[in-house]
Enzyme design. Sequence first.
Site, short mmCIF file in Angstrom:
data_model
loop_
_atom_site.label_atom_id
_atom_site.label_comp_id
_atom_site.label_asym_id
_atom_site.label_seq_id
_atom_site.Cartn_x
_atom_site.Cartn_y
_atom_site.Cartn_z
N LYS A 192 15.11 22.11 -17.79
CA LYS A 192 14.72 20.71 -17.91
C LYS A 192 14.61 20.05 -16.53
CE LYS A 192 14.13 20.06 -22.33
NZ LYS A 192 12.80 19.65 -22.87
N PHE A 216 12.91 18.58 -35.35
CA PHE A 216 13.93 17.58 -35.72
C PHE A 216 13.57 16.20 -35.19
CE2 PHE A 216 18.22 15.79 -34.39
CZ PHE A 216 18.53 15.30 -35.65
N SER A 231 16.47 16.15 -21.02
CA SER A 231 17.85 16.21 -21.53
C SER A 231 18.80 15.77 -20.43
CB SER A 231 18.19 17.64 -21.96
OG SER A 231 19.58 17.78 -22.20
N CYS A 250 7.58 16.85 -26.97
CA CYS A 250 8.90 17.12 -27.53
C CYS A 250 9.20 18.61 -27.62
CB CYS A 250 9.00 16.53 -28.94
SG CYS A 250 8.83 14.74 -29.03
N ALA A 251 8.17 19.43 -27.66
CA ALA A 251 8.36 20.86 -27.89
C ALA A 251 9.08 21.53 -26.72
CB ALA A 251 7.00 21.53 -28.11
N ALA A 252 9.97 22.44 -27.06
CA ALA A 252 10.70 23.19 -26.03
C ALA A 252 11.46 24.32 -26.71
CB ALA A 252 11.67 22.30 -25.27
N TYR A 258 19.36 26.14 -19.87
CA TYR A 258 18.56 25.08 -20.50
C TYR A 258 18.48 23.86 -19.58
CZ TYR A 258 17.01 21.60 -23.90
OH TYR A 258 16.31 20.61 -24.55
N ALA A 283 14.81 25.37 -27.35
CA ALA A 283 16.13 24.73 -27.30
C ALA A 283 17.23 25.71 -27.68
CB ALA A 283 16.14 23.51 -28.22
#
Length: 320
Positions: free
Chosen positions: A142, A15, A112, A66-68, A138, A70
């Site tokens: 982070k 996204f 985040s 950016c990858a994670a 999550y 989520a």
Amino acid sequence: MSEPSKLLITGASGFIGNELFKKLSNNGFQVNGTARQSYGDSIVAIPLDTKDWSPVLDGVETVIHCAALAHVPQSDNGEFVSRVREYNVEAPQRLAKQAKEKGVKRFIFLSSVKALGESTIPSSSYKSTSEYSPEDLYGESKRDAELVLKKELSGSATELVIIRPPLVYGRGVKGNFKALMGLAKKNVPLPFGAVKNKRSLVALENLVSLIIACVKHPQPLNETFLVSDDHDVSTKELFETLTRAYGKKPKLWACPVWLMRFGATILGKKAIADRLFGNLQLDITHTKKTLNWEPPVSFQQAIQICVNHELHSSNKPDNQ
């Protein structure tokens, strides 16, 4: 004329990563990406748990991670918790270590605000210097990723930039925001007329603009930035703006917030009630001052862009 800077974006089909990939490519950068599967010659398939990032790091000046994993649910399952840590903590640490060894100049990590917590008290905002206080798996991942990256890159020639967004919305958004859009589109009468909370959101366009500002910044940059639309909204304002973007008149009626919270708690939906009625505000003064940056798209414009995309997508023959 010098060669364009070479960048690597992980999660380049996602996204955020996909929009960033397109904007940076259009800005004259040489951009490569990684994703779960390959897309053409510029986005290659490399899993997050890979042990060797070297094939995509040669000549790279800036990495944007950016990858994670989520949308992580709470879980006491040890195997699942280990997988979250593998993808969200150990993967960025391995990438940062190898980026440092390859001479990458700047490592931008998309974190985040959940690393700081889930809510703020009225008239208070998170700042870039706020203490960690994550409340879910999550957010903990982070926080831990930020800590290991700071340790890994401390004292090295590779600069670390951490960006902490709140909820991101925009073209192709999914999850809870997509559900809210569905309610606004149907113009369902909702009991949010008395809700006066304040929450920071960030449009996809504004987040991408901020990341690009970090890429382009000419001075050394070892900073942590919060980002938002710089326009905090109540749930009432959010629904009204979404409904009007669909060309309809909002149908909100007032129900006491305490009563809605009580009902949600009884139904086991306390977390949803906290997001709908609680505060989560970010102070982006440090971000704007350090980068000489302002969100280029207003909240109202961003909502209209989001709605227009959804209407256009829903009118395509494949979706009828």
